[in-house]
Scaffold this motif. Structure first.
Motif, PDB file in Angstrom:
ATOM      1  N   HIS A 165      27.980 -13.417  -7.953  1.00  0.00           N
ATOM      2  CA  HIS A 165      27.972 -13.106  -6.490  1.00  0.00           C
ATOM      3  C   HIS A 165      28.558 -11.740  -6.244  1.00  0.00           C
ATOM      4  CE1 HIS A 165      32.096 -14.502  -6.189  1.00  0.00           C
ATOM      5  NE2 HIS A 165      32.092 -13.555  -5.343  1.00  0.00           N
ATOM      6  N   LEU A 166      28.305 -11.075  -5.308  1.00  0.00           N
ATOM      7  CA  LEU A 166      28.833  -9.700  -4.867  1.00  0.00           C
ATOM      8  C   LEU A 166      28.884  -9.667  -3.512  1.00  0.00           C
ATOM      9  CD1 LEU A 166      26.422  -7.754  -3.853  1.00  0.00           C
ATOM     10  CD2 LEU A 166      25.753  -7.756  -6.063  1.00  0.00           C
ATOM     11  N   ARG A 174      20.747   0.897   1.328  1.00  0.00           N
ATOM     12  CA  ARG A 174      20.525   1.256   0.120  1.00  0.00           C
ATOM     13  C   ARG A 174      20.991   0.278  -0.910  1.00  0.00           C
ATOM     14  NH1 ARG A 174      20.090   7.123  -2.780  1.00  0.00           N
ATOM     15  NH2 ARG A 174      20.094   6.606  -4.793  1.00  0.00           N
ATOM     16  N   ALA A 175      22.237  -0.035  -1.047  1.00  0.00           N
ATOM     17  CA  ALA A 175      22.727  -0.846  -1.942  1.00  0.00           C
ATOM     18  C   ALA A 175      22.124  -2.382  -1.842  1.00  0.00           C
ATOM     19  CB  ALA A 175      24.295  -0.822  -1.851  1.00  0.00           C
ATOM     20  N   VAL A 176      22.024  -2.844  -0.625  1.00  0.00           N
ATOM     21  CA  VAL A 176      21.424  -4.219  -0.337  1.00  0.00           C
ATOM     22  C   VAL A 176      19.801  -4.139  -0.960  1.00  0.00           C
ATOM     23  CG1 VAL A 176      20.175  -5.736   1.436  1.00  0.00           C
ATOM     24  CG2 VAL A 176      22.634  -4.640   1.650  1.00  0.00           C
ATOM     25  N   ARG A 177      19.098  -2.961  -1.071  1.00  0.00           N
ATOM     26  CA  ARG A 177      17.742  -3.051  -1.359  1.00  0.00           C
ATOM     27  C   ARG A 177      17.815  -3.048  -2.932  1.00  0.00           C
ATOM     28  NH1 ARG A 177      16.826   0.866   2.665  1.00  0.00           N
ATOM     29  NH2 ARG A 177      17.041   2.448   1.107  1.00  0.00           N
ATOM     30  N   PHE A 178      18.778  -2.261  -3.518  1.00  0.00           N
ATOM     31  CA  PHE A 178      19.087  -2.182  -4.758  1.00  0.00           C
ATOM     32  C   PHE A 178      19.420  -3.598  -5.493  1.00  0.00           C
ATOM     33  CE2 PHE A 178      22.012  -2.057  -8.406  1.00  0.00           C
ATOM     34  CZ  PHE A 178      21.238  -1.455  -9.544  1.00  0.00           C
ATOM     35  N   GLY A 183      17.557  -9.090  -8.207  1.00  0.00           N
ATOM     36  CA  GLY A 183      17.590 -10.387  -8.196  1.00  0.00           C
ATOM     37  C   GLY A 183      18.389 -11.163  -7.272  1.00  0.00           C
ATOM     38  N   PHE A 184      19.331 -10.649  -6.769  1.00  0.00           N
ATOM     39  CA  PHE A 184      20.029 -11.162  -5.749  1.00  0.00           C
ATOM     40  C   PHE A 184      19.690 -11.502  -4.119  1.00  0.00           C
ATOM     41  CE2 PHE A 184      22.946  -9.080  -8.824  1.00  0.00           C
ATOM     42  CZ  PHE A 184      23.961  -9.734  -8.768  1.00  0.00           C
ATOM     43  N   THR A 185      19.901 -12.653  -3.593  1.00  0.00           N
ATOM     44  CA  THR A 185      19.388 -12.948  -2.391  1.00  0.00           C
ATOM     45  C   THR A 185      20.866 -12.971  -1.394  1.00  0.00           C
ATOM     46  OG1 THR A 185      19.540 -15.297  -2.999  1.00  0.00           O
ATOM     47  CG2 THR A 185      17.454 -14.216  -3.223  1.00  0.00           C
ATOM     48  N   ALA A 186      20.498 -12.802  -0.196  1.00  0.00           N
ATOM     49  CA  ALA A 186      21.631 -12.952   0.818  1.00  0.00           C
ATOM     50  C   ALA A 186      22.121 -14.249   0.880  1.00  0.00           C
ATOM     51  CB  ALA A 186      21.077 -12.489   2.109  1.00  0.00           C
ATOM     52  N   TYR A 187      23.404 -14.428   1.287  1.00  0.00           N
ATOM     53  CA  TYR A 187      24.002 -15.773   1.279  1.00  0.00           C
ATOM     54  C   TYR A 187      24.910 -15.713   2.710  1.00  0.00           C
ATOM     55  CZ  TYR A 187      26.790 -19.848   0.106  1.00  0.00           C
ATOM     56  OH  TYR A 187      27.646 -20.942   0.173  1.00  0.00           O
ATOM     57  N   GLY A 188      25.068 -17.058   3.206  1.00  0.00           N
ATOM     58  CA  GLY A 188      25.887 -16.910   4.274  1.00  0.00           C
ATOM     59  C   GLY A 188      25.825 -16.009   5.432  1.00  0.00           C
ATOM     60  N   MET A 208      25.925 -11.632  -1.382  1.00  0.00           N
ATOM     61  CA  MET A 208      24.680 -11.982  -2.165  1.00  0.00           C
ATOM     62  C   MET A 208      24.809 -12.731  -3.442  1.00  0.00           C
ATOM     63  SD  MET A 208      22.833  -8.111  -1.395  1.00  0.00           S
ATOM     64  CE  MET A 208      21.158  -8.785  -1.481  1.00  0.00           C
ATOM     65  N   ILE A 209      23.995 -13.483  -3.758  1.00  0.00           N
ATOM     66  CA  ILE A 209      24.336 -14.282  -5.023  1.00  0.00           C
ATOM     67  C   ILE A 209      23.019 -14.046  -5.908  1.00  0.00           C
ATOM     68  CG2 ILE A 209      25.654 -16.069  -3.863  1.00  0.00           C
ATOM     69  CD1 ILE A 209      23.031 -17.999  -3.375  1.00  0.00           C
ATOM     70  N   ARG A 210      23.432 -14.652  -7.133  1.00  0.00           N
ATOM     71  CA  ARG A 210      22.107 -14.565  -8.207  1.00  0.00           C
ATOM     72  C   ARG A 210      22.533 -15.718  -9.235  1.00  0.00           C
ATOM     73  NH1 ARG A 210      20.573 -12.623 -13.229  1.00  0.00           N
ATOM     74  NH2 ARG A 210      18.564 -11.266 -13.037  1.00  0.00           N
ATOM     75  N   ALA A 211      21.411 -16.692  -9.239  1.00  0.00           N
ATOM     76  CA  ALA A 211      21.733 -17.837 -10.110  1.00  0.00           C
ATOM     77  C   ALA A 211      21.274 -17.315 -11.649  1.00  0.00           C
ATOM     78  CB  ALA A 211      20.678 -18.941 -10.057  1.00  0.00           C
TER      79      ALA A 211
END
Length: 211
Positions: A165-166, A174-178, A183-188, A208-211
């Motif tokens: 996560h991050l 810009r950071a969110v799009r990157f 492969g990260f998705t929004a969480y919470g 943001m999380i990435r499995a």
């Protein structure tokens, strides 16, 4: 562009890069005291998990870095790191940091009164690893960020980490799009970040999380 591991001899150059790497972003500086901020978001990673720290180098010059942690639950908490920095650098006696912490206390009180979600770290075994990444302005768009992220993903795979996560800011589009491209998705929820302002406006945490 060369992506390589961190070495002890990189410490001074990396501290200098820390000061300028976030230039122009909403988190360029929290309270205007880079030395204490590096004590929270850089030095603990150099000291406690240097094998998860990677550097981007262009023609011999450091232009970006990624600090990682495989197990957030076993790492020093952000709250403890901030408390240590406040004490070590006597931040409550410095004008800009003291103003930040006063504003932060007011923001936190308002959040509590409204019973809104509060900002902070997540400690979830599904995504135990976390990272911070910073790229100098002149190296943005050169592939440095991509290279650092892929080196980090290789480490996660090699160590068998189940997920990562991050945390960034909603306003740092810009950071969110990157991160979405990585492969990260929004969480919470997206709680207010107490004390922090960008162009005079309040900002909100984006996990943001990435499995």
């Amino acid at each position: 562009m060369r992506i390589r591991p961190f070495h002890e001899t990189d410490r001074d150059a990396l501290r200098q890069l820390f000061v300028r790497a976030g230039e122009g972003s909403p988190t360029e500086s929290l309270w205007g005291h880079p030395e204490s901020e590096a004590g929270i978001y850089l030095e603990p990673y150099m000291d406690h998990e240097p094998e998860s720290l990677f550097l981007a180098e262009d023609d011999g010059a450091l232009v970006g870095y990624l600090t990682g942690c495989l197990d957030t639950a076993a790492f020093l908490s952000e709250e403890q790191r901030i408390a240590d920095a406040i004490r070590r650098h006597r931040l409550v006696l410095r004008r800009r940091p003291a103003a930040f912490f006063a504003r932060s206390a007011l923001d936190a009180a308002a959040v509590a009164l409204r019973r809104d979600p509060s900002a902070g770290e997540i400690r979830d075994p599904r995504w135990p690893a976390h990272l911070h990444i910073n790229i100098a302005p002149e190296a943005r768009g050169t592939g440095a960020a991509d290279g650092l992220m892929h080196r980090w993903f290789d480490r996660l795979t090699a160590t068998g980490a189940p997920g990562c996560h991050l945390q960034t800011l909603v306003e740092n589009t810009r950071a969110v799009r990157f991160f979405e491209r990585m492969g990260f998705t929004a969480y919470g929820p997206t709680p207010l970040v107490p004390g922090l302002r960008y162009r005079g406006a309040r900002v909100h945490q984006r996990t943001m999380i990435r499995a």
